[in-house]
Each structure stands twice: as structure tokens, then as C-alpha cells.
Write an enzyme that holds these catalytic residues in place. Sequence first.
Site, PDB file in Angstrom:
ATOM      1  N   GLU A  74      35.747  32.495  31.844  1.00  0.00           N
ATOM      2  CA  GLU A  74      34.329  32.199  32.072  1.00  0.00           C
ATOM      3  C   GLU A  74      33.520  33.429  32.477  1.00  0.00           C
ATOM      4  O   GLU A  74      32.366  33.295  32.899  1.00  0.00           O
ATOM      5  CB  GLU A  74      34.189  31.114  33.144  1.00  0.00           C
ATOM      6  CG  GLU A  74      34.848  29.793  32.813  1.00  0.00           C
ATOM      7  CD  GLU A  74      34.206  29.038  31.651  1.00  0.00           C
ATOM      8  OE1 GLU A  74      33.372  29.635  30.913  1.00  0.00           O
ATOM      9  OE2 GLU A  74      34.544  27.865  31.471  1.00  0.00           O
ATOM     10  N   HIS A  93      32.716  28.843  40.780  1.00  0.00           N
ATOM     11  CA  HIS A  93      32.767  27.806  39.753  1.00  0.00           C
ATOM     12  C   HIS A  93      33.979  26.924  40.013  1.00  0.00           C
ATOM     13  O   HIS A  93      35.087  27.437  40.208  1.00  0.00           O
ATOM     14  CB  HIS A  93      32.882  28.445  38.366  1.00  0.00           C
ATOM     15  CG  HIS A  93      33.225  27.486  37.270  1.00  0.00           C
ATOM     16  ND1 HIS A  93      32.541  26.313  37.068  1.00  0.00           N
ATOM     17  CD2 HIS A  93      34.183  27.534  36.313  1.00  0.00           C
ATOM     18  CE1 HIS A  93      33.067  25.676  36.023  1.00  0.00           C
ATOM     19  NE2 HIS A  93      34.064  26.386  35.560  1.00  0.00           N
ATOM     20  N   TYR A 114      18.191  14.874  51.658  1.00  0.00           N
ATOM     21  CA  TYR A 114      17.482  16.147  51.846  1.00  0.00           C
ATOM     22  C   TYR A 114      18.365  17.372  51.668  1.00  0.00           C
ATOM     23  O   TYR A 114      17.871  18.471  51.396  1.00  0.00           O
ATOM     24  CB  TYR A 114      16.772  16.183  53.201  1.00  0.00           C
ATOM     25  CG  TYR A 114      17.665  16.348  54.408  1.00  0.00           C
ATOM     26  CD1 TYR A 114      18.106  17.609  54.804  1.00  0.00           C
ATOM     27  CD2 TYR A 114      18.051  15.245  55.173  1.00  0.00           C
ATOM     28  CE1 TYR A 114      18.919  17.769  55.916  1.00  0.00           C
ATOM     29  CE2 TYR A 114      18.853  15.399  56.281  1.00  0.00           C
ATOM     30  CZ  TYR A 114      19.291  16.658  56.645  1.00  0.00           C
ATOM     31  OH  TYR A 114      20.096  16.811  57.751  1.00  0.00           O
TER      32      TYR A 114
END
Length: 214
Positions: A74, A93, A114
Site C-alpha cells: 500500500e 492503515h 461528537y
Amino acid sequence: MSEQALREEIVAVAQAIDKAGFCPSKSGNVSARFEDGMLITPSGLPYAQTRAEDLIRLKLDGTVVNGSRKPSSEWPFHVEIYKARPDAQAIVHTHSPRATALASARRGIPAFHYMIALCGGSDVRCAEYATFGTPELAENAVRALEGRKAVLLANHGVIALGGSLAGAHTIVSEVENLAGQYLDLLASGLEPVILDEAEMARVSAKFAGYGKVG
């Protein structure tokens, strides 16, 4: 921070997310910006066996500066994110289970809580699908991360970026927590109440004064 210290911190974060169950089958990867490039975890090496010397140093054009192993498959989205986001000093990741389940439905996380603001905006988007390790995936991730610090990757996993490794680690962990809560709400049949943009802006302002995370 010295290169050696940064390498050790990357390994520590990689091993922490692995122990948390976020990286099944050697999935996921961790990187940090270093000088004119980055340091990244290697491909296919179990995190429990990974040592500081196993990391690969790359330039932001993908050129290997040093390292005897192959970089994570990646690496393209890591370099593209660093090029697009000067604020990003680290990227984590994962394929954490509940966030990945949500991503596999190609569904983002709205502002039902929130703490979404920790991820840099009023939601966590789900990027369009592309095959892992491709330039297309990198483009999709960069696009979905605009104005955000975290994104789900459709049928894949999660990316979190931060101003530090600790910050990126905190955000990717919170995304998994939020994804689990959101899935539980959906499974219960209850309709989540979504906080509006004005409230999320107030929360973001309070976070800015509360202390830096990410």
C-alpha cells in the site's frame, strides 16, 4: 527525532494495532514522514517479528532509499497522502473488524457522536473502491480525505493520518470504536440522531483548545 527512534516508534504502533486485532493476516501498515520521504512497514512480515531495521525508507516518488525487504503493497497511497497533505506526519492503515464491516457496506460514519470531530470533520467518508496497492486506490483515498483525518476504504479498511504517530494511532482506534457503536445502533433498529454542522463546528473548536490529538 532520530531515524532510529522513529523506526522504533513505527514498530511499536504497528505491534499495538496488531495486538488490538486490527491487522488480521498481516494486513495493514504504518508509516511516518522522514526528511524528504518516509519510513514504512514491510510487506508480509508479521508485526510480532518486525524490528526497526526491517522498515523501508522511500522517497515520495516511490524510490527505495534503503531496506532489504519489500515495502508494504500500500505504499502508493502513503506517498500520495504525504504529497497532498503537508499536515500529515504519520499514517496508520488497518483492517479493524467493525470499521471494515461498515466499509464493506460502502457506508461512512455520520456525526451520531461528537467524537467524529476527532477525525477532522463532520463525518468519516467511505472512499470509492479500487484494487489494493493501485494508483486508483491512492487517488480515491486522497480525494475522500480532503478536510478529514480518517477515511474508510470501500471493501477494504481504514486510513488515519496525524501530526504524529500517536495521533494517527488514536484516530484509527477511535474510528473502530465509532464504527462499532454505529453498527450496534443500526442493528438495534434505533435511528441515530445526527449532530448538525453547527454543533460539529463547536465541538471542533473545543477540541482545538482542549489539546492536540492527531
